[in-house]
Design a protein around this motif. Sequence first.
Motif, PDB file in Angstrom:
ATOM      1  N   ILE A  76      46.660 -15.777 -25.397  1.00 36.82           N
ATOM      2  CA  ILE A  76      46.808 -14.363 -25.046  1.00 36.82           C
ATOM      3  C   ILE A  76      48.229 -13.943 -25.393  1.00 36.82           C
ATOM      4  N   TYR A  77      48.423 -13.395 -26.581  1.00 36.62           N
ATOM      5  CA  TYR A  77      49.756 -13.050 -27.058  1.00 36.62           C
ATOM      6  C   TYR A  77      50.064 -11.567 -26.881  1.00 36.62           C
ATOM      7  N   GLN A  78      49.069 -10.764 -26.508  1.00 33.86           N
ATOM      8  CA  GLN A  78      49.312  -9.352 -26.252  1.00 33.86           C
ATOM      9  C   GLN A  78      48.228  -8.820 -25.319  1.00 33.86           C
ATOM     10  N   VAL A  79      48.528  -7.695 -24.679  1.00 33.91           N
ATOM     11  CA  VAL A  79      47.590  -7.084 -23.748  1.00 33.91           C
ATOM     12  C   VAL A  79      46.823  -5.983 -24.467  1.00 33.91           C
ATOM     13  N   SER A  80      45.818  -5.450 -23.809  1.00 37.58           N
ATOM     14  CA  SER A  80      45.029  -4.375 -24.401  1.00 37.58           C
ATOM     15  C   SER A  80      45.868  -3.097 -24.508  1.00 37.58           C
ATOM     16  N   ASP A  81      45.424  -2.192 -25.368  1.00 34.77           N
ATOM     17  CA  ASP A  81      46.147  -0.932 -25.542  1.00 34.77           C
ATOM     18  C   ASP A  81      46.194  -0.134 -24.242  1.00 34.77           C
ATOM     19  N   GLU A  82      45.097  -0.164 -23.462  1.00 33.64           N
ATOM     20  CA  GLU A  82      45.062   0.579 -22.212  1.00 33.64           C
ATOM     21  C   GLU A  82      46.078   0.020 -21.211  1.00 33.64           C
ATOM     22  N   THR A  83      46.121  -1.332 -21.095  1.00 37.82           N
ATOM     23  CA  THR A  83      47.064  -1.947 -20.168  1.00 37.82           C
ATOM     24  C   THR A  83      48.498  -1.719 -20.619  1.00 37.82           C
ATOM     25  N   LEU A  84      48.738  -1.764 -21.928  1.00 39.62           N
ATOM     26  CA  LEU A  84      50.085  -1.546 -22.452  1.00 39.62           C
ATOM     27  C   LEU A  84      50.550  -0.124 -22.159  1.00 39.62           C
TER      28      LEU A  84
END
Length: 456
Positions: free
Chosen positions: A311-319
């Motif tokens: 998991i190297y990045q979060v979802s666009d909504e969470t970001l």
Amino acid sequence: MKKVPYRHPISKILGITVLFFLLLSTSIFAQEEASSEGGSEQTEAAAATGGDPAAGKALFNQNCAACHSLTRKMTGPALANVESRLAEDEGLDREWLYSWIKNSPGLIASGDAYANKIYNEYNQAAMTPFPTLSNEDIDNILAYTAAPPPAPAATATATDAAAGGQGSGDGSGISNELVLGALVLVFGLLVVMLLLVNRTLRRIAEANGVVLEKELSEKRKPLWKAFADNQFLVLVTVVILLLGSAYFVYGWMMQVGVDQGYQPVQPIHYSHRIHAGDNKIECKYCHSSARVSKTSGIPSLNVCMNCHKSIYQVSDETLAEGKAEYGVDYNKEIQKLYAAVGWDEENQRYTGETQPVEWVRIHNLPDFAYFNHSQHVSVAGIECQQCHGPVEEMEVMYQYAPLTMGWCVNCHRETNVKIEGNEYYEKIHAELSKKYGVEQLTAAQMGGLECGKCHY
């Protein structure tokens, strides 16, 4: 009667206001039109690949995202436009992808040249076969990997870049700064209008001989002198001030060493709300020593990498939520974790170059107070939230309870001892229940108020 020129400046202000809102509405319309054009591009890409990108995204996140990303190498290669790349570079068609996804070990064993090339390149680890995926499911996944990113996400990225990385506004693509600037301008114009109206009314009043202000003809006795001459009022005031001062001094002294609400900034931002709340990760998965040790322990960064290796990045909504509500870029915090453990994201390996993380301690008892986590967690069965509060709702961890002696004593007086399945307490509970004439013993009745239990 003297003519007062008040219409001309007010009409100018109203004209500027109307012009500003016309320009703002035109900008909003243009952004909505660009968004609709981006949606049509995605629809055209879906038609070209013969699949549904929306359904493909769900299948990709469920089956592929643990090992693959669209744009970067992870456990497996990046999958953006994978079908067109394989067709151009290797001359492979979709039928080959069907065979590879459904039974990669079988394709490798058959001697397929490209399958063996991938097998050797990625540490001779065959991809997990997915025989349950139908051809239609794979078509949807390929449509998702071939589809361009939706326009709203691109617009949000451009807005963030222009704003220096700050969070954007709502889903329409209009930044919070633009809306706030518009409101400030409107209120400023209203203030100017009110000043002009006030000045105009004063001119009209002066022209008609109306007196607006009247000087006092005689001086009254100063308030402080009237107060000083009243001895009873002075005495009452002094008594009230002394009692109030004593109350506040006592309250301040009772807070010495009490850090309730303490919320320090950590070197790597960690959201308990996302991990313990949204993802339902148990507290003792990270703080495993709380079961068997006096302290709950600081989790090793290797525990973090159990998940964040993939998991190297979060979802666009969470970001977007993190930037807008908390001013945090979660993806940058993950990069701080990688730098600390020495993880080479590009080559998917550890470099050995680590950096210490200086975590800031939040809960701290005095040295003369003894507290054992395992006794409360494993023996008493107390939930972490009873002392640490609703951790699953905290974006930034803080000290929820006062952790004072009185707070602990009250808990011992109110908490019943759990003896189910604990042979150690059965005999003690039977004897003390007769002594106190109760069916349930509290921790205080079991000796929880003895000084030597906590101060040894």
